[in-house]
Structures are given as C-alpha cells and as structure tokens.
Design a protein around this motif. Sequence first.
Motif, mmCIF file in Angstrom:
data_model
loop_
_atom_site.group_PDB
_atom_site.id
_atom_site.type_symbol
_atom_site.label_atom_id
_atom_site.label_comp_id
_atom_site.label_asym_id
_atom_site.label_seq_id
_atom_site.Cartn_x
_atom_site.Cartn_y
_atom_site.Cartn_z
ATOM 1 N N ALA A 1 0.826 -1.223 0.000
ATOM 2 C CA ALA A 1 0.000 0.000 0.000
ATOM 3 C C ALA A 1 0.854 1.265 0.000
ATOM 4 O O ALA A 1 0.530 2.237 -0.686
ATOM 5 N N ALA B 1 2.164 1.572 -3.511
ATOM 6 C CA ALA B 1 1.069 1.846 -4.441
ATOM 7 C C ALA B 1 0.628 3.302 -4.378
ATOM 8 O O ALA B 1 0.287 3.905 -5.406
ATOM 9 N N GLY B 2 0.640 3.898 -3.202
ATOM 10 C CA GLY B 2 0.266 5.309 -3.071
ATOM 11 C C GLY B 2 1.191 6.222 -3.849
ATOM 12 O O GLY B 2 0.754 7.161 -4.517
#
Length: 132
Positions: free
Chosen positions: A89, A92-93
């Motif tokens: 995550a 991915a951000g």
Amino acid sequence: MLDNPDSVAAPFGDRFAHVARLDVGGGALLMLSGQVAVDDDGAVVAPGDITAQAERIFEIVGGVLAAHGAGFGDVLHVRTFLTDLAQLAGYAGVRRKVFPGRPPASTTIEVNRLFLPGAVLEVEITAAVADR
C-alpha cells in the motif's frame, strides 16, 4: 547504447548501466536497470521505509528518463521487487501519484532481500519514446 546520464549518481562501481537504449524507427526503447533508493553517495535512503524509498526511486527514474527525452507517460512496464508484500500500500500510493492516469503494465514480486541492507524496494522500468 548503454548510458549513465549525468542527471543521476553513477551506479555502484560502474558494474552496470542505468539504461540500455535501442534506437528504432521513429524512436527508442529504454530498458532501465533496477533502481533502489540511494542518495548520491550510494547510501540507502530511509532504510525500511517503503514510501520514502518509492519516492526516491521514482525521482531517480525520472532523471534517467528525462536524460533520454522521456517521461513517466512513456513508461510501458514496471517490474517491482518488494521484500514484504504487506507494505504494498505504501508503494502503491506513490505509484498512483507518478502514474495518475492509465497505469503501465506491471509485475510485482516479493523477494527475500535486496542487495543493499535496508533497501525494501527495487523498480525496473521499460519505456518507449518517440523522436522529438
């Protein structure tokens, strides 16, 4: 043509090139070596911090692409190596900011470790750029 553009620090011990460029009719294919988050002296940036490392990696990648007249919109494929998929995550951000529209093709692989202690992420890029 193999290249280490002046816009980024030289690879470790000149053991590899940052990019291989294949000129083809009307443009070029760029194959970037895997990049890890290091500063200009080769020290790992923010050991263990995937978000900070992703930001630094894409800064380096942007410099290599720019040296060849390309940008993130020219990226065809991203290959990512993570030491812990549970941290996906954070990576991915950062990726969503780098590729805000339609993202490129992608492969993500979890690995035991990377070659530098503290590095938790390595990113390879393939891009195509038209002659300008």
